[in-house]
Design a protein around this motif. Structure first.
Motif, mmCIF file in Angstrom:
data_model
loop_
_atom_site.group_PDB
_atom_site.id
_atom_site.type_symbol
_atom_site.label_atom_id
_atom_site.label_comp_id
_atom_site.label_asym_id
_atom_site.label_seq_id
_atom_site.Cartn_x
_atom_site.Cartn_y
_atom_site.Cartn_z
ATOM 1 N N LYS A 51 0.926 -1.276 0.097
ATOM 2 C CA LYS A 51 -0.065 0.106 -0.088
ATOM 3 C C LYS A 51 0.880 1.215 0.065
ATOM 4 C CE LYS A 51 -4.284 0.185 1.999
ATOM 5 N NZ LYS A 51 -5.073 -0.027 3.251
ATOM 6 N N PRO A 52 0.917 1.990 -0.819
ATOM 7 C CA PRO A 52 1.742 3.082 -1.057
ATOM 8 C C PRO A 52 1.379 4.233 0.323
ATOM 9 C CG PRO A 52 0.059 3.395 -2.813
ATOM 10 C CD PRO A 52 0.045 2.153 -2.053
ATOM 11 N N VAL A 53 2.224 4.798 0.860
ATOM 12 C CA VAL A 53 2.102 5.586 1.894
ATOM 13 C C VAL A 53 1.315 6.974 1.343
ATOM 14 C CG1 VAL A 53 3.275 6.688 3.862
ATOM 15 C CG2 VAL A 53 3.814 4.667 3.309
ATOM 16 N N GLN A 54 0.431 7.556 1.857
ATOM 17 C CA GLN A 54 0.183 8.944 1.315
ATOM 18 C C GLN A 54 0.567 9.990 2.105
ATOM 19 O OE1 GLN A 54 -2.110 9.173 -1.237
ATOM 20 N NE2 GLN A 54 -2.139 6.833 -1.471
ATOM 21 N N HIS A 55 1.432 10.663 1.460
ATOM 22 C CA HIS A 55 2.145 11.732 1.963
ATOM 23 C C HIS A 55 1.323 13.111 1.616
ATOM 24 C CE1 HIS A 55 5.618 9.738 3.576
ATOM 25 N NE2 HIS A 55 5.801 9.088 2.584
ATOM 26 N N ALA A 56 1.062 13.742 2.488
ATOM 27 C CA ALA A 56 0.318 15.219 2.510
ATOM 28 C C ALA A 56 1.492 16.010 1.679
ATOM 29 C CB ALA A 56 -0.174 15.929 3.707
ATOM 30 N N PRO A 57 1.012 16.518 0.511
ATOM 31 C CA PRO A 57 1.859 17.624 -0.233
ATOM 32 C C PRO A 57 2.458 18.501 0.629
ATOM 33 C CG PRO A 57 -0.257 18.101 -0.567
ATOM 34 C CD PRO A 57 -0.515 16.763 0.008
ATOM 35 N N ALA A 58 3.913 18.655 0.371
ATOM 36 C CA ALA A 58 4.615 19.612 1.410
ATOM 37 C C ALA A 58 4.101 21.404 1.133
ATOM 38 C CB ALA A 58 6.081 19.595 1.051
ATOM 39 N N SER A 59 3.887 22.055 2.235
ATOM 40 C CA SER A 59 3.463 23.266 2.074
ATOM 41 C C SER A 59 4.583 24.174 1.416
ATOM 42 C CB SER A 59 3.105 23.818 3.197
ATOM 43 O OG SER A 59 2.893 25.139 3.345
ATOM 44 N N PRO A 60 4.052 25.015 0.708
ATOM 45 C CA PRO A 60 5.058 25.970 -0.146
ATOM 46 C C PRO A 60 5.900 26.866 1.037
ATOM 47 C CG PRO A 60 3.110 26.644 -0.601
ATOM 48 C CD PRO A 60 2.708 25.166 -0.058
ATOM 49 N N TYR A 61 5.092 26.952 2.297
ATOM 50 C CA TYR A 61 5.657 27.849 3.231
ATOM 51 C C TYR A 61 6.464 26.822 4.210
ATOM 52 C CZ TYR A 61 2.234 30.258 0.963
ATOM 53 O OH TYR A 61 1.327 31.225 -0.054
ATOM 54 N N ALA A 62 6.754 25.547 4.069
ATOM 55 C CA ALA A 62 7.614 24.629 4.998
ATOM 56 C C ALA A 62 9.059 25.233 4.859
ATOM 57 C CB ALA A 62 7.577 23.305 4.639
ATOM 58 N N LYS A 63 9.413 25.703 3.925
ATOM 59 C CA LYS A 63 10.953 26.321 3.700
ATOM 60 C C LYS A 63 11.056 27.397 4.854
ATOM 61 C CE LYS A 63 10.342 29.232 -0.275
ATOM 62 N NZ LYS A 63 10.766 29.500 -1.738
ATOM 63 N N PHE A 64 10.009 28.340 4.596
ATOM 64 C CA PHE A 64 10.345 29.444 5.760
ATOM 65 C C PHE A 64 10.316 28.945 7.135
ATOM 66 C CE2 PHE A 64 7.944 31.179 2.008
ATOM 67 C CZ PHE A 64 8.838 32.423 1.800
ATOM 68 N N LEU A 65 9.379 28.057 7.501
ATOM 69 C CA LEU A 65 9.522 27.293 9.011
ATOM 70 C C LEU A 65 10.925 26.943 9.215
ATOM 71 C CD1 LEU A 65 7.507 27.185 11.014
ATOM 72 C CD2 LEU A 65 6.981 24.770 10.491
ATOM 73 N N ASP A 66 11.303 26.152 8.066
ATOM 74 C CA ASP A 66 12.797 25.666 8.349
ATOM 75 C C ASP A 66 13.509 26.694 8.765
ATOM 76 O OD1 ASP A 66 14.278 23.111 8.427
ATOM 77 O OD2 ASP A 66 15.341 24.147 6.655
ATOM 78 N N GLU A 67 13.528 27.589 7.802
ATOM 79 C CA GLU A 67 14.537 28.787 7.905
ATOM 80 C C GLU A 67 14.547 29.648 9.285
ATOM 81 O OE1 GLU A 67 13.872 30.889 4.461
ATOM 82 O OE2 GLU A 67 14.939 29.384 3.073
ATOM 83 N N ALA A 68 13.244 29.565 9.680
ATOM 84 C CA ALA A 68 13.001 30.280 11.126
ATOM 85 C C ALA A 68 13.635 29.696 12.206
ATOM 86 C CB ALA A 68 11.457 30.494 11.233
#
Length: 462
Positions: A15-32
């Motif tokens: 069964k393929p694991v269903q990953h929620a699409p990454a938010s385009p704003y995730a990179k901002f959170l990582d940089e924060a």
């Protein structure tokens, strides 16, 4: 069936694991996460917030959907709202609160308020505040200095500020190209007065800087206009900047770190700390100043040899009017600002016949000598004009004669130069009335029309 085969367990369907699409704003959170460093200074947090806003601003103009007809302002508002909402949902991420606190210190009123609301909600939910927030004291303006060319066409406006006893300067390089254009922004430690003293050490010699102190009101007026222009016309295309940097061997990272697109939000917040001009101070230049200046030009020795006085007066009216509209006097343009206007807006909006275009260099020379004399810039100013005029005349002939530029003039129904009307000093009701009269095809003579040659002669005799 072999023993090996018999001992195998049948495989379950994968069964393929269903990953929620990454938010385009995730990179901002990582940089924060960098904002959680105990050594982070308040100004570093402001810079993070400004560059985050700048990235959204840039994407609203040059994102994946840049071919769409949607207004970039609407795209920016939508994407910024999504960014704040995404951060606001991170209930267990202290970097989200740190990012929101940083965003709440820069930008315009509405962007700061939106970030502040989301930050307060996270804080109320028990998310830990960043350490630097305790040191985020009120910022106070100190002094403003300008360092630039003799004509006031291009230079750095240094805005000095103080926070908790420590000073810093926001340096804004502005060039006037028929209106102020914000080209570079840099935040440096130390006060503006200290920076000016260092610059004065290099005042002497060829190409020297001219240092002068500005009132905070004047600085806010100039920079607010440049900032408005950036926000309404959009940033430079990042792909084009990258190509230019590669061709010229420039440091792309350094260009990006001083880009107005990335630092406009910090500048906008700082400008709000400066006193607002009175309503009377924000009005554009006087129409009477334009008329009197043109009349004086036509009566001067500098215009005496010009063959077509009506054309000379019409061109001078355009030059003087645009200078007045840029919050300068009618004679306020130097080589850079007048050249920028001629090669851009003038070439696209003013119609000249071929014989008229051929006379532009002579009128330019006479106008340069006249304005230099009126401003009292002496031999130094005259020499700078003489060095600039040949190249300006050559560039104007090339740009104005370009077929693509001619098509723009035709598409937008460029105004014949002799029909140009003064805009300086007009209020909105007068502009609207002119538009109504023109739409109706009225033949009433407008009080702002350039006086004809007969009127000029009469005026000169007075």
């Amino acid at each position: 069936m072999s023993p090996v085969s018999r001992s195998r367990k049948p495989k379950r369907p994968h069964k393929p694991v269903q990953h929620a699409p990454a938010s385009p704003y995730a990179k901002f959170l990582d940089e924060a996460k960098a904002l959680l460093d105990p050594e982070t200074e308040v100004v570093e947090a402001e810079l993070w917030g400004s560059f985050a806003l700048g990235a959204v601003f840039e994407t609203s103009w040059f994102g994946e959907d840049e071919g769409d007809d949607e207004d970039p302002d609407d795209v920016f508002e939508e994407q910024y709202g999504e960014l704040v909402e995404y951060f606001g949902k991170q209930k267990r991420r202290p970097e989200a609160l740190a990012g929101l606190r940083a965003l709440a210190m820069v930008g315009e009123d509405w962007t700061r308020e939106e970030a502040l609301r989301a930050a307060d909600e996270l804080a109320a939910a028990g998310v830990k505040e960043p350490g630097w927030l305790r040191r985020a004291e009120e910022v106070e303006p100190t002094s403003v200095f300008r360092a630039g060319d003799l004509f006031g066409d291009a230079g750095t406006i240094n805005l000095g500020f103080k926070r908790g006893g420590e000073e810093h300067t926001v340096s804004c390089y502005v060039a006037d190209r028929g209106g102020p254009v914000l080209e570079r922004v840099l935040v440096v430690p130390g006060g503006a007065a200290e920076l000016a003293r260092g610059m004065r050490a290099h005042e002497e010699g060829e190409g020297r800087l001219h240092i002068s102190e500005l009132t905070p009101v004047h600085a806010r007026t100039l920079l607010a206009e440049a900032l408005d222009r950036l926000l309404s016309e959009g940033p430079d295309d990042p792909e084009e900047l990258r190509e230019i940097a590669e061709e010229a061997g420039l440091d792309l990272e350094e260009l990006e770190m001083t880009s107005p697109a990335g630092l406009w939000a910090l500048l906008a917040a700082r400008l709000e700390l400066l006193p607002e001009p009175e309503v009377s101070d924000t009005a554009v230049g006087s129409a009477e100043d334009v008329r009197e200046t043109v009349a004086a030009f036509l009566a001067s020795k500098h215009a005496a040899e010009l063959p077509d006085r009506e054309l000379a007066g019409a061109l001078a009216t355009v030059f003087a009017d645009v200078a007045a509209l840029s919050d300068r006097t009618a004679v306020g343009f130097g080589p850079i600002s007048l050249g920028g206007y001629l090669l851009d807006e003038f070439a696209e909006t003013i119609e000249l016949t071929k014989p008229e275009a051929e006379q532009v260099p002579a009128v330019l020379t006479a106008w340069a000598e006249f304005t230099n004399e009126r401003r009292g810039l002496g031999e130094e100013g005259l020499q700078l004009w003489r060095e600039a005029l040949p190249e300006l005349a050559r560039a104007f002939a090339q740009v104005y004669g370009d077929e693509d530029v001619a098509e723009v003039r035709e598409e937008y129904e460029a105004i014949p130069v002799r029909d140009y009307k003064i805009n300086a000093g007009m209020d909105l009701s007068e502009v609207l009335q002119q538009l109504v009269d023109e739409a109706r095809g009225g033949e009433d003579e407008d009080e702002y029309e350039f006086e004809d040659a007969e009127d000029d002669d009469t005026h000169n005799e007075e």
